[in-house]
Design a protein around this motif. Structure first.
Motif, mmCIF file in Angstrom:
data_model
loop_
_atom_site.group_PDB
_atom_site.id
_atom_site.type_symbol
_atom_site.label_atom_id
_atom_site.label_comp_id
_atom_site.label_asym_id
_atom_site.label_seq_id
_atom_site.Cartn_x
_atom_site.Cartn_y
_atom_site.Cartn_z
ATOM 1 N N LEU A 166 102.017 26.892 -0.435
ATOM 2 C CA LEU A 166 100.927 26.274 -1.205
ATOM 3 C C LEU A 166 101.077 24.761 -1.350
ATOM 4 C CD1 LEU A 166 100.943 28.876 -4.136
ATOM 5 C CD2 LEU A 166 99.106 28.647 -2.454
ATOM 6 N N HIS A 167 102.217 24.186 -0.901
ATOM 7 C CA HIS A 167 102.556 22.830 -1.340
ATOM 8 C C HIS A 167 101.485 21.786 -1.020
ATOM 9 C CE1 HIS A 167 103.827 22.010 2.804
ATOM 10 N NE2 HIS A 167 103.974 20.746 2.487
ATOM 11 N N ASP A 168 100.749 21.966 0.081
ATOM 12 C CA ASP A 168 99.751 20.954 0.470
ATOM 13 C C ASP A 168 98.310 21.407 0.258
ATOM 14 O OD1 ASP A 168 101.117 18.651 1.089
ATOM 15 O OD2 ASP A 168 101.237 19.047 3.256
ATOM 16 N N ILE A 169 98.076 22.459 -0.548
ATOM 17 C CA ILE A 169 96.688 22.941 -0.687
ATOM 18 C C ILE A 169 95.776 21.891 -1.318
ATOM 19 C CG2 ILE A 169 97.226 25.430 -0.762
ATOM 20 C CD1 ILE A 169 96.725 25.284 -3.817
ATOM 21 N N GLY A 170 96.364 20.946 -2.039
ATOM 22 C CA GLY A 170 95.563 19.862 -2.627
ATOM 23 C C GLY A 170 94.844 19.049 -1.560
ATOM 24 N N LYS A 171 95.341 19.121 -0.313
ATOM 25 C CA LYS A 171 94.681 18.377 0.771
ATOM 26 C C LYS A 171 93.273 18.903 1.045
ATOM 27 C CE LYS A 171 98.652 16.442 3.098
ATOM 28 N NZ LYS A 171 99.509 16.430 4.278
ATOM 29 N N THR A 172 92.992 20.149 0.594
ATOM 30 C CA THR A 172 91.634 20.672 0.788
ATOM 31 C C THR A 172 90.626 19.938 -0.102
ATOM 32 O OG1 THR A 172 91.920 22.382 -0.910
ATOM 33 C CG2 THR A 172 92.498 22.997 1.348
ATOM 34 N N SER A 195 96.913 11.891 -4.008
ATOM 35 C CA SER A 195 96.466 12.733 -5.124
ATOM 36 C C SER A 195 96.500 14.218 -4.754
ATOM 37 C CB SER A 195 95.054 12.334 -5.563
ATOM 38 O OG SER A 195 94.109 12.741 -4.595
ATOM 39 N N HIS A 196 96.834 14.546 -3.478
ATOM 40 C CA HIS A 196 96.853 15.972 -3.101
ATOM 41 C C HIS A 196 97.898 16.755 -3.907
ATOM 42 C CE1 HIS A 196 100.262 14.928 -0.382
ATOM 43 N NE2 HIS A 196 100.574 16.202 -0.461
ATOM 44 N N THR A 197 98.917 16.048 -4.416
ATOM 45 C CA THR A 197 99.939 16.720 -5.223
ATOM 46 C C THR A 197 99.324 17.207 -6.547
ATOM 47 O OG1 THR A 197 100.540 14.497 -5.955
ATOM 48 C CG2 THR A 197 101.949 15.493 -4.296
ATOM 49 N N GLN A 220 105.482 18.304 -7.493
ATOM 50 C CA GLN A 220 106.540 17.282 -7.349
ATOM 51 C C GLN A 220 107.129 17.189 -5.944
ATOM 52 O OE1 GLN A 220 109.324 18.568 -10.355
ATOM 53 N NE2 GLN A 220 108.078 17.819 -12.049
ATOM 54 N N HIS A 221 106.477 17.794 -4.930
ATOM 55 C CA HIS A 221 107.142 17.845 -3.615
ATOM 56 C C HIS A 221 107.263 16.489 -2.924
ATOM 57 C CE1 HIS A 221 102.971 18.414 -2.003
ATOM 58 N NE2 HIS A 221 103.455 17.852 -0.913
ATOM 59 N N HIS A 222 106.565 15.465 -3.433
ATOM 60 C CA HIS A 222 106.738 14.120 -2.856
ATOM 61 C C HIS A 222 107.547 13.193 -3.760
ATOM 62 C CE1 HIS A 222 104.505 14.397 0.871
ATOM 63 N NE2 HIS A 222 103.547 15.045 0.243
ATOM 64 N N GLU A 223 108.107 13.737 -4.826
ATOM 65 C CA GLU A 223 109.004 12.924 -5.666
ATOM 66 C C GLU A 223 110.315 12.732 -4.904
ATOM 67 O OE1 GLU A 223 108.052 11.485 -8.253
ATOM 68 O OE2 GLU A 223 106.519 12.680 -9.265
ATOM 69 N N ALA A 249 112.496 20.582 3.431
ATOM 70 C CA ALA A 249 111.778 21.343 4.461
ATOM 71 C C ALA A 249 110.599 20.530 4.996
ATOM 72 C CB ALA A 249 111.288 22.667 3.871
ATOM 73 N N ASP A 250 109.906 19.838 4.099
ATOM 74 C CA ASP A 250 108.726 19.040 4.440
ATOM 75 C C ASP A 250 109.102 17.911 5.407
ATOM 76 O OD1 ASP A 250 106.211 17.924 4.336
ATOM 77 O OD2 ASP A 250 106.446 17.017 2.362
ATOM 78 N N ILE A 251 110.142 17.198 5.083
ATOM 79 C CA ILE A 251 110.564 16.057 5.913
ATOM 80 C C ILE A 251 111.084 16.547 7.270
ATOM 81 C CG2 ILE A 251 112.403 14.311 6.101
ATOM 82 C CD1 ILE A 251 111.797 13.708 3.101
HETATM 83 FE FE LIG Z 1 102.376 16.914 0.740
#
Ligand SMILES: [Fe+2]
Length: 346
Positions: A166-172, A195-197, A220-223, A249-251
């Motif tokens: 779910l971490h990037d669902i804000g991108k929708t 702001s996708h976070t 907080q996945h981009h903190e 994992a993201d990086i």
């Molecule tokens: Fe992200």
């Protein structure tokens, strides 16, 4: 699967769609197997649909082990299609098909995570298209395996995988012209992108099937542990452990993927880069666990060397440069022979 045609007035929350629902232009807005919620049904009524096909019994279970690249690819492609339609549903309805996504955690992602060749498979099937969808699946599986290495299990581990998915669902909720812009984003556009976070967090906040761990993992996945991340610039252990795991994992996934602006790099180059550049920004203990285990993971993997020879990884010391054995039986320690490097996995 047996299906039954239901008049829209008789459809109830919890029923599962037996076939996708499309817009007039053919875009999938609710995919096959979506579990209908009250909101979905309301929206379908507004679309003036008369009937929908409902599944009479659950879909068949997936096979138990993914022992070959072909088996892995088949499950991955199915998962990709479902994720793609889930993202489309979120953009169109602004509601998260949570049950459908959670089912993926219990079925296909669990299977992929347990595949012995996970990292090699992920590396070889990567393409540049539909990055966000692939990235969601990859981050879910990589977070899951990293969570296991850290010692998480049971419901906690499932929640972590779910947060990864779910971490990037804000991108929708980000306008497509910004999300897909091929050139560099302006400062204003970057602010919207970041702001996708918060958007993802807000979408999940109104869903009953989540919890604090999942919410903070997404928010907080981009903190960054040194306080240079976003949205709040918090640091160290102020950042939830799920977010610190997902960040690694993201990086890793972003750097080993083909992107518009650069080609994918081998896991070994990426691990070395993470060690040199990103270390202070990621949780050091989680990062160390990841690097140590992932390098061991590649023992036995066939690789192509920069001198054109094929070789197998036979030993991994405490650094990112393994020892390989060539086809004619020569052992090369890549830590010592820095003029030879691994260019790809075979
Ligand atoms: Fe992200």
């Amino acid at each position: 699967m047996t299906t039954k045609k239901y008049p829209i007035a008789e459809v109830e929350p919890g029923m599962k769609l037996a076939s996708s629902i499309l817009t007039e232009s053919g875009q999938i807005i609710l995919a096959e197997d979506t579990v209908l919620t009250a909101t979905f049904i309301e929206k379908l009524k507004l679309m003036n649909l008369e009937f929908v096909n409902i599944a009479a019994k659950p879909a068949e279970e997936a096979p138990a082990v993914l022992a070959t690249a072909e088996a892995f690819d088949a499950v991955y492609d199915d998962t990709l299609q479902i994720i793609e339609s889930c993202f489309s549903t979120m953009r169109y309805f602004k509601e998260v098909p949570l049950m459908q996504m959670k089912e993926l955690v219990d079925t296909s992602i669990n299977l992929m995570m347990d595949a012995a060749g996970l990292f090699s498979y992920l590396h070889t099937i990567r393409k540049q298209d539909d990055y966000t969808f692939r990235h969601s699946i990859n981050v879910a599986s990589i977070s899951g395996i990293l969570g296991k290495w850290i010692g998480l299990s049971g419901e906690k581990l499932k929640d972590l995988i779910f947060a990864g998915l779910l971490h990037d669902i804000g991108k929708t909720q980000i306008p497509l012209e910004i999300l897909n812009k091929p050139s560099k984003l302006t400062q204003g556009e970057m602010k919207i992108m970041k702001s996708h976070t918060i958007e993802g967090y807000k979408m999940l906040l109104k869903e009953p099937g989540t919890n604090e761990d999942i919410l903070y993992g997404v928010l907080q996945h981009h903190e960054k542990t040194d306080g240079t991340g976003y949205p709040f610039g918090i640091s160290g252990e102020q950042i939830h452990i799920f977010a610190r795991i997902i960040a690694v994992a993201d990086i890793y996934d972003a750097m080993t993927s083909d992107r518009v602006y650069r080609k994918k790099q081998t896991p070994f180059t990426v691990i070395e880069e993470i060690r040199q550049d990103t270390f202070g920004k990621l949780d050091p203990a989680i990062c160390m666990t990841f690097m140590r285990n992932i390098l061991d993971y590649f023992i036995g993997t066939k690789v192509l060397l920069s001198d054109g020879e094929e070789a197998e990884i036979v030993y991994q010391g405490n650094h990112s440069y393994p020892t390989v054995c060539t086809r004619d039986g020569r052992f090369i320690d890549l830590e010592v022979n820095r003029d030879i490097s691994i260019v790809s996995l075979v």
